[in-house]
Structures are given as C-alpha cells and as structure tokens.
Design a protein around this motif. Structure first.
Motif, PDB file in Angstrom:
ATOM      1  N   CYS A   5       0.835  -1.208   0.000  1.00  0.00           N
ATOM      2  CA  CYS A   5       0.000   0.000   0.000  1.00  0.00           C
ATOM      3  C   CYS A   5       0.874   1.264   0.000  1.00  0.00           C
ATOM      4  O   CYS A   5       0.580   2.234  -0.705  1.00  0.00           O
ATOM      5  N   GLN A  29      -3.794  -0.102  -5.771  1.00  0.00           N
ATOM      6  CA  GLN A  29      -3.752   0.302  -4.366  1.00  0.00           C
ATOM      7  C   GLN A  29      -5.056  -0.044  -3.664  1.00  0.00           C
ATOM      8  O   GLN A  29      -5.061  -0.557  -2.536  1.00  0.00           O
ATOM      9  N   TRP A  57       2.360   1.684  -3.599  1.00  0.00           N
ATOM     10  CA  TRP A  57       1.415   2.226  -4.587  1.00  0.00           C
ATOM     11  C   TRP A  57       1.105   3.684  -4.304  1.00  0.00           C
ATOM     12  O   TRP A  57       0.965   4.489  -5.242  1.00  0.00           O
TER      13      TRP A  57
END
Length: 255
Positions: A117, A176, A120
């Motif tokens: 996460c 994401q 991204w």
C-alpha cells in the motif's frame, strides 16, 4: 450381688413353670405342645447373643473396609481430577502456542500488504508530481507485466508509449485499492481474534510494548516521543503478540 441374681433367676423359673391363663387374642390353646426347657432357652439365648456379637464384629469390619475403599476412591478421584486439569492446561497451552504462531504468520502477510500500500501510494504521488515519474523503472515494470500476461518476451501488451499519465494513475489507484481491501479484510479478521495494533506514532515511548531501534535528535518534538514506526506492534488480548519497533526523539545532539 450373686444371691440377688440367683433369686431373680429362680423367680423367672417359677413363673415359667406356673400355668398362666392365655390371653383372649391367642385363641384356642394348641392340642399339643413341647415341654418347656428353661436351660435350653438360656443356652439358645447365649448362642444368639454370641452370634449377634460375631455379626457386629463382621459389620464393623465391613464398615472399616468400606471406609478404606471410599478413601482410596476419593484419593483416586482427586488424582484423576488433577491429571485431567493438567492435561487440559497442557492442551490449551499447545493450542495457544499454535494459534500465536499462526497469528504471527498473518502479521507477516499484513506487513507485506502495508508495504505494498505504501509503494502504490508513493507511485501515485510521484505520478501526480511529474508527467513521467521514474521512467526507466516503470517501463521495465509494465513490460514485465505484459510478458507475464502474454507469455511472450518479444511483445508487450503494456509499454511506455501506450500508457498515458491518466492510464498509469488509474492502474496504480486500482492496484492500491485492491491491496488495501485485502489489508482491511485481514485487519478485521485479526480484530475478531482480539489482535489490534499498538498505537505508537507520536506517542511517548513505552518499554512494555515498544522496542527502540534508534534515536534521532529532534528539537520540534518532546523528548522520548516516537517519531517513526519501523515495525508495527500488535496486542493479542492483554498479551503482547509483537513489540513495536520504533525510532524515538532525543533532545540535544547525539554522539
């Protein structure tokens, strides 16, 4: 004293030899009856008394054996209960160890999702800052992605020229969101198992739940405050499943 007993016994014999009228409730007297022998009666009474004493002794002996058997049974029951409790504790301990290992393995997966996460998000921010962020790296990544889908090294379904900034942003955002959805699902699964993150960022350093991997000289924050969370920590109920690895602020210059 002996004369008195003999006198009583003599009266008793006289009474037995005397003819007494039968009570009305006995009905007609029998046609024939055996002659009464008081000495035989005394002998039988003595034998009966002896038999009663013997039976009493046997009864007390049986009671003693029964009490001992009950004590042994009670002791065996207590030992069995102790062994059962120990077995249950051992089984529960093994179950907790296995569950703790599984939860820690899941934390490793969660760490990887957190890193994904973050990656991204950094890519999206870099894409917003420039029209061609990290050009060489992106070209290699997207070409490899195309080769993975097609199985061909000479042709790529995705290349630098075929992707606009808007396309890249949309793909990065979609990736994401997908990773974040998996991450939140895993966090909810852990929360149902009473596993929750330890608040660390911006908090005072707590040696019970945190481990300081470094110190950084800072004048804009309070001394001993967590300024960076290197590895997130987690609680499992009231137990520490994993300590948080943090960097804390230090006032003044560090040697």
């Amino acid at each position: 004293m002996t004369n008195h007993k003999e006198a009583l016994f003599a009266k008793f014999l006289d009474y037995l030899h005397s003819e007494q009228p039968l009570p009305e409730y006995l009905g007609e007297p029998p046609e024939s009856a055996n002659s009464f022998d008081p000495y035989q009666m005394v002998a039988e009474w003595t034998a009966l008394r002896h038999e009663v004493k013997q039976q009493g002794k046997l009864l007390r002996s049986s009671q003693d054996v029964l009490v001992q058997a009950l004590e042994v049974t009670r002791a065996d029951k207590e030992q069995l209960q102790i062994r059962l409790e120990e077995s249950q504790k051992q089984a529960w301990g093994q179950f907790e160890q296995q569950q703790e290992k599984l939860l820690k393995d899941l934390l490793g997966i969660l760490d990887a999702l957190d890193q994904a996460c973050t990656y991204w998000q950094e890519e999206i921010e870099a894409l917003s800052a420039t029209s061609k962020p990290k050009l060489a790296t992106q070209k290699s990544f997207w070409e490899k992605l195309g080769q993975w889908f097609t199985g061909k090294e000479s042709h790529s379904i995705v290349s630098e020229k075929s992707l606009t900034s808007s396309d890249l942003s949309e793909i990065l955002t979609s990736n994401q969101q997908g990773v974040e959805l998996i991450r939140r699902s895993l966090l909810e699964l852990l929360r149902q198992r009473r596993v929750v993150p330890i608040p660390a960022q911006g908090k005072p350093f707590d040696s019970q739940t945190m481990y300081a991997v470094g110190r950084e000289s800072r004048t804009d924050v309070t001394d001993n405050t967590v300024i960076q969370e290197v590895v997130r920590g987690y609680l499992w109920g009231d137990r520490i499943l994993r300590e948080a690895q943090v960097i804390v602020a230090a006032q003044g210059t560090l040697d």
